[in-house]
Write a protein that holds these residues in place. Structure first.
Motif, PDB file in Angstrom:
ATOM      1  N   LEU A 283      53.896  55.367  59.886  1.00  0.00           N
ATOM      2  CA  LEU A 283      54.591  54.180  59.395  1.00  0.00           C
ATOM      3  C   LEU A 283      53.594  53.028  59.282  1.00  0.00           C
ATOM      4  CD1 LEU A 283      57.892  54.050  61.504  1.00  0.00           C
ATOM      5  CD2 LEU A 283      57.541  55.091  59.263  1.00  0.00           C
ATOM      6  N   ARG A 284      53.942  52.047  58.477  1.00  0.00           N
ATOM      7  CA  ARG A 284      53.103  50.863  58.358  1.00  0.00           C
ATOM      8  C   ARG A 284      53.182  50.002  59.614  1.00  0.00           C
ATOM      9  NH1 ARG A 284      52.842  48.107  52.367  1.00  0.00           N
ATOM     10  NH2 ARG A 284      50.737  48.891  52.013  1.00  0.00           N
ATOM     11  N   TRP A 285      52.035  49.439  59.965  1.00  0.00           N
ATOM     12  CA  TRP A 285      51.937  48.487  61.056  1.00  0.00           C
ATOM     13  C   TRP A 285      52.970  47.383  60.856  1.00  0.00           C
ATOM     14  CZ3 TRP A 285      50.929  43.268  61.171  1.00  0.00           C
ATOM     15  CH2 TRP A 285      50.591  42.727  62.414  1.00  0.00           C
ATOM     16  N   PRO A 286      53.627  46.944  61.938  1.00  0.00           N
ATOM     17  CA  PRO A 286      53.380  47.241  63.350  1.00  0.00           C
ATOM     18  C   PRO A 286      54.272  48.345  63.921  1.00  0.00           C
ATOM     19  CG  PRO A 286      54.885  45.396  63.214  1.00  0.00           C
ATOM     20  CD  PRO A 286      54.583  45.813  61.781  1.00  0.00           C
ATOM     21  N   TYR A 287      54.927  49.109  63.053  1.00  0.00           N
ATOM     22  CA  TYR A 287      55.905  50.081  63.546  1.00  0.00           C
ATOM     23  C   TYR A 287      55.221  51.343  64.045  1.00  0.00           C
ATOM     24  CZ  TYR A 287      59.110  46.826  61.460  1.00  0.00           C
ATOM     25  OH  TYR A 287      59.787  45.680  61.155  1.00  0.00           O
ATOM     26  N   ARG A 288      55.757  51.903  65.114  1.00  0.00           N
ATOM     27  CA  ARG A 288      55.165  53.062  65.782  1.00  0.00           C
ATOM     28  C   ARG A 288      55.577  54.347  65.079  1.00  0.00           C
ATOM     29  NH1 ARG A 288      57.547  53.720  70.661  1.00  0.00           N
ATOM     30  NH2 ARG A 288      55.849  55.036  71.423  1.00  0.00           N
ATOM     31  N   SER A 289      54.617  55.242  64.967  1.00  0.00           N
ATOM     32  CA  SER A 289      54.832  56.522  64.314  1.00  0.00           C
ATOM     33  C   SER A 289      54.892  57.636  65.351  1.00  0.00           C
ATOM     34  CB  SER A 289      53.696  56.817  63.324  1.00  0.00           C
ATOM     35  OG  SER A 289      53.486  55.733  62.445  1.00  0.00           O
ATOM     36  N   ILE A 290      55.654  58.668  65.052  1.00  0.00           N
ATOM     37  CA  ILE A 290      55.716  59.846  65.908  1.00  0.00           C
ATOM     38  C   ILE A 290      54.531  60.747  65.581  1.00  0.00           C
ATOM     39  CG2 ILE A 290      57.098  61.853  66.563  1.00  0.00           C
ATOM     40  CD1 ILE A 290      59.576  60.251  65.659  1.00  0.00           C
ATOM     41  N   ASP A 291      53.811  61.158  66.599  1.00  0.00           N
ATOM     42  CA  ASP A 291      52.619  61.974  66.374  1.00  0.00           C
ATOM     43  C   ASP A 291      52.987  63.266  65.646  1.00  0.00           C
ATOM     44  OD1 ASP A 291      50.372  63.930  66.999  1.00  0.00           O
ATOM     45  OD2 ASP A 291      49.593  62.080  67.875  1.00  0.00           O
ATOM     46  N   ALA A 292      52.186  63.609  64.643  1.00  0.00           N
ATOM     47  CA  ALA A 292      52.480  64.774  63.801  1.00  0.00           C
ATOM     48  C   ALA A 292      52.413  66.090  64.568  1.00  0.00           C
ATOM     49  CB  ALA A 292      51.510  64.808  62.618  1.00  0.00           C
ATOM     50  N   HIS A 293      51.805  66.103  65.748  1.00  0.00           N
ATOM     51  CA  HIS A 293      51.690  67.372  66.463  1.00  0.00           C
ATOM     52  C   HIS A 293      53.055  67.906  66.900  1.00  0.00           C
ATOM     53  CE1 HIS A 293      52.011  65.072  70.311  1.00  0.00           C
ATOM     54  NE2 HIS A 293      52.466  66.226  70.782  1.00  0.00           N
ATOM     55  N   HIS A 294      54.062  67.025  66.947  1.00  0.00           N
ATOM     56  CA  HIS A 294      55.409  67.478  67.314  1.00  0.00           C
ATOM     57  C   HIS A 294      56.025  68.357  66.218  1.00  0.00           C
ATOM     58  CE1 HIS A 294      55.803  65.013  70.917  1.00  0.00           C
ATOM     59  NE2 HIS A 294      55.322  63.986  70.242  1.00  0.00           N
ATOM     60  N   ALA A 295      55.543  68.223  65.001  1.00  0.00           N
ATOM     61  CA  ALA A 295      56.206  68.881  63.876  1.00  0.00           C
ATOM     62  C   ALA A 295      56.198  70.397  63.999  1.00  0.00           C
ATOM     63  CB  ALA A 295      55.566  68.443  62.560  1.00  0.00           C
ATOM     64  N   GLN A 296      55.094  70.970  64.469  1.00  0.00           N
ATOM     65  CA  GLN A 296      55.017  72.427  64.541  1.00  0.00           C
ATOM     66  C   GLN A 296      56.058  72.992  65.502  1.00  0.00           C
ATOM     67  OE1 GLN A 296      53.196  74.601  62.668  1.00  0.00           O
ATOM     68  NE2 GLN A 296      54.413  76.167  63.710  1.00  0.00           N
ATOM     69  N   ARG A 297      56.186  72.374  66.675  1.00  0.00           N
ATOM     70  CA  ARG A 297      57.189  72.838  67.639  1.00  0.00           C
ATOM     71  C   ARG A 297      58.602  72.695  67.075  1.00  0.00           C
ATOM     72  NH1 ARG A 297      60.246  69.776  71.136  1.00  0.00           N
ATOM     73  NH2 ARG A 297      58.940  67.924  70.751  1.00  0.00           N
ATOM     74  N   LEU A 298      58.873  71.568  66.448  1.00  0.00           N
ATOM     75  CA  LEU A 298      60.198  71.345  65.898  1.00  0.00           C
ATOM     76  C   LEU A 298      60.462  72.226  64.681  1.00  0.00           C
ATOM     77  CD1 LEU A 298      60.516  67.455  66.199  1.00  0.00           C
ATOM     78  CD2 LEU A 298      61.188  69.226  67.818  1.00  0.00           C
ATOM     79  N   ARG A 299      59.403  72.570  63.950  1.00  0.00           N
ATOM     80  CA  ARG A 299      59.575  73.456  62.795  1.00  0.00           C
ATOM     81  C   ARG A 299      60.099  74.810  63.234  1.00  0.00           C
ATOM     82  NH1 ARG A 299      54.378  73.358  60.408  1.00  0.00           N
ATOM     83  NH2 ARG A 299      55.017  71.243  59.826  1.00  0.00           N
ATOM     84  N   GLN A 300      59.577  75.316  64.320  1.00  0.00           N
ATOM     85  CA  GLN A 300      60.055  76.606  64.838  1.00  0.00           C
ATOM     86  C   GLN A 300      61.524  76.515  65.231  1.00  0.00           C
ATOM     87  OE1 GLN A 300      57.341  77.475  68.027  1.00  0.00           O
ATOM     88  NE2 GLN A 300      55.625  77.927  66.653  1.00  0.00           N
ATOM     89  N   ALA A 301      61.914  75.399  65.862  1.00  0.00           N
ATOM     90  CA  ALA A 301      63.314  75.227  66.258  1.00  0.00           C
ATOM     91  C   ALA A 301      64.216  75.113  65.039  1.00  0.00           C
ATOM     92  CB  ALA A 301      63.453  73.994  67.142  1.00  0.00           C
ATOM     93  N   ALA A 302      63.788  74.346  64.036  1.00  0.00           N
ATOM     94  CA  ALA A 302      64.610  74.168  62.840  1.00  0.00           C
ATOM     95  C   ALA A 302      64.837  75.488  62.121  1.00  0.00           C
ATOM     96  CB  ALA A 302      63.943  73.159  61.901  1.00  0.00           C
ATOM     97  N   HIS A 303      63.792  76.289  62.001  1.00  0.00           N
ATOM     98  CA  HIS A 303      63.925  77.588  61.316  1.00  0.00           C
ATOM     99  C   HIS A 303      64.826  78.527  62.103  1.00  0.00           C
ATOM    100  CE1 HIS A 303      60.987  77.561  57.883  1.00  0.00           C
ATOM    101  NE2 HIS A 303      60.682  76.417  58.483  1.00  0.00           N
ATOM    102  N   ALA A 304      64.823  78.395  63.420  1.00  0.00           N
ATOM    103  CA  ALA A 304      65.670  79.258  64.236  1.00  0.00           C
ATOM    104  C   ALA A 304      67.133  78.827  64.194  1.00  0.00           C
ATOM    105  CB  ALA A 304      65.174  79.258  65.684  1.00  0.00           C
TER     106      ALA A 304
END
Length: 315
Positions: A283-304
């Motif tokens: 996200l654009r400053w000053p807003y906080r972004s969620i680290d992209a490393h979470h996506a892989q774990r959540l991708r497995q959950a979403a597909h399941a």
């Protein structure tokens, strides 16, 4: 005006533009163009710009114009409906954005109520009448999300929108059975757009025209197939909705509830989980972004949990 007379054909699964933000905080327009092309290829019912997830509150006017011109040119060339979000917390800037957007000939233009100081109903009517005049006949959709300074109930929405002739639709949060009863009583003449992950319920209740969809952030292809399924097998669509909501509640909402991330951060995380376009989670400053490393774990959950959103067919 007779009941239902202003309902507009705009309906279905609408996918939002999410801004790809580079490390230097600039907009990556090449990535944005690829994102638009992917949404066109997904054959979504329409594409819209500058919702909350599009970070409309954090753009210069030059950037705003470039985003809308890019969306309009790609969609006109492909024959894809599009809606422009003229949203901006300052009403004078919002009307200026709206006037500039008219020339791009969108199917509709989305606005919010002025958002630094909450408006009264009379002030909201004055604003929407001014927006109706500025839109030069292009329909308006009022965006009234739960995080607005005034998140209005159906009776108040009817009171402020009915006097304003160009307002044909409302994007809003839904509720329980009593909310749907109130919506049928007060908002029947408007096209209503419920949260994407509640669209099957909204269709079953007979009140939803469609959704400006967070599910399309996760999978524009899957969201479109799921929306189409609602016309032929609502029970199957409701089962998918239950599992979508389960995924959202267990894996996405905690980032907002427990860590304070914004809705825009959550939507960009969904796009990273879906991995369908080069959006990224920044996200654009000053807003906080969620680290992209979470996506892989959540991708497995979403597909399941909801494999139908990522498969070639739903039923």
């Amino acid at each position: 005006m007779s009941k239902n007379s202003r309902r507009h054909p705009i309906s279905g699964n609408w996918a939002t533009l999410l801004l790809p933000i580079a490390d230097d905080d600039s907009i990556d327009y090449a990535a944005l163009e690829r994102e638009i092309d992917t949404l066109i290829e997904a054959q979504v019912d329409g594409i819209y710009s500058n919702g909350t997830a599009g970070e409309f509150h954090n753009q210069t006017e030059e950037e705003y114009d470039r985003i809308q011109e890019l969306l309009a040119s790609r969609c006109h060339a492909a024959g894809v409906p599009f809606v422009i979000g003229a949203c901006q917390p300052a009403p004078a800037i919002m009307l200026s954005r709206l006037r500039r957007s008219v020339a791009l000939e969108p199917m509709a233009i989305q606005v919010i109520l002025p958002d630094w100081w909450p408006v009264t109903n009379l002030e909201a009517i004055d604003f929407l009448k001014g927006a109706s005049e500025a839109s030069e006949g292009i329909p308006l959709i009022l965006y009234n999300p739960p995080h607005a300074k005034r998140a209005l109930e159906p009776r108040d929405l009817s009171a402020i929108c009915t006097p304003c002739p160009s307002v044909v639709g409302i994007k809003l949060a839904d509720g329980d059975a009593s909310w749907y009863e109130d919506a049928r009583a007060h908002l029947a003449e408007f096209s209503l757009f419920v949260p994407g992950h509640h669209l099957a319920t909204g269709k079953q209740e007979g009140i939803a025209a469609g959704a400006f969809s967070n599910v399309a952030c996760l999978s524009p292809y899957g969201a479109q197939k799921w929306t189409d399924l609602m016309a032929t097998d609502i029970e199957a669509a409701l089962d998918i909705e239950r599992r979508i909501c389960s995924f959202m509640d267990d894996y996405i909402v905690p980032f907002r509830r427990d860590q304070g991330y914004s809705n825009a951060a959550l939507d960009k995380l969904l796009a990273a989980v879906g991995n369908w376009a080069p959006v990224g989670t920044r996200l654009r400053w000053p807003y906080r972004s969620i680290d992209a490393h979470h996506a892989q774990r959540l991708r497995q959950a979403a597909h399941a949990i909801v494999p139908e959103l990522f498969s070639s067919r739903l039923a």
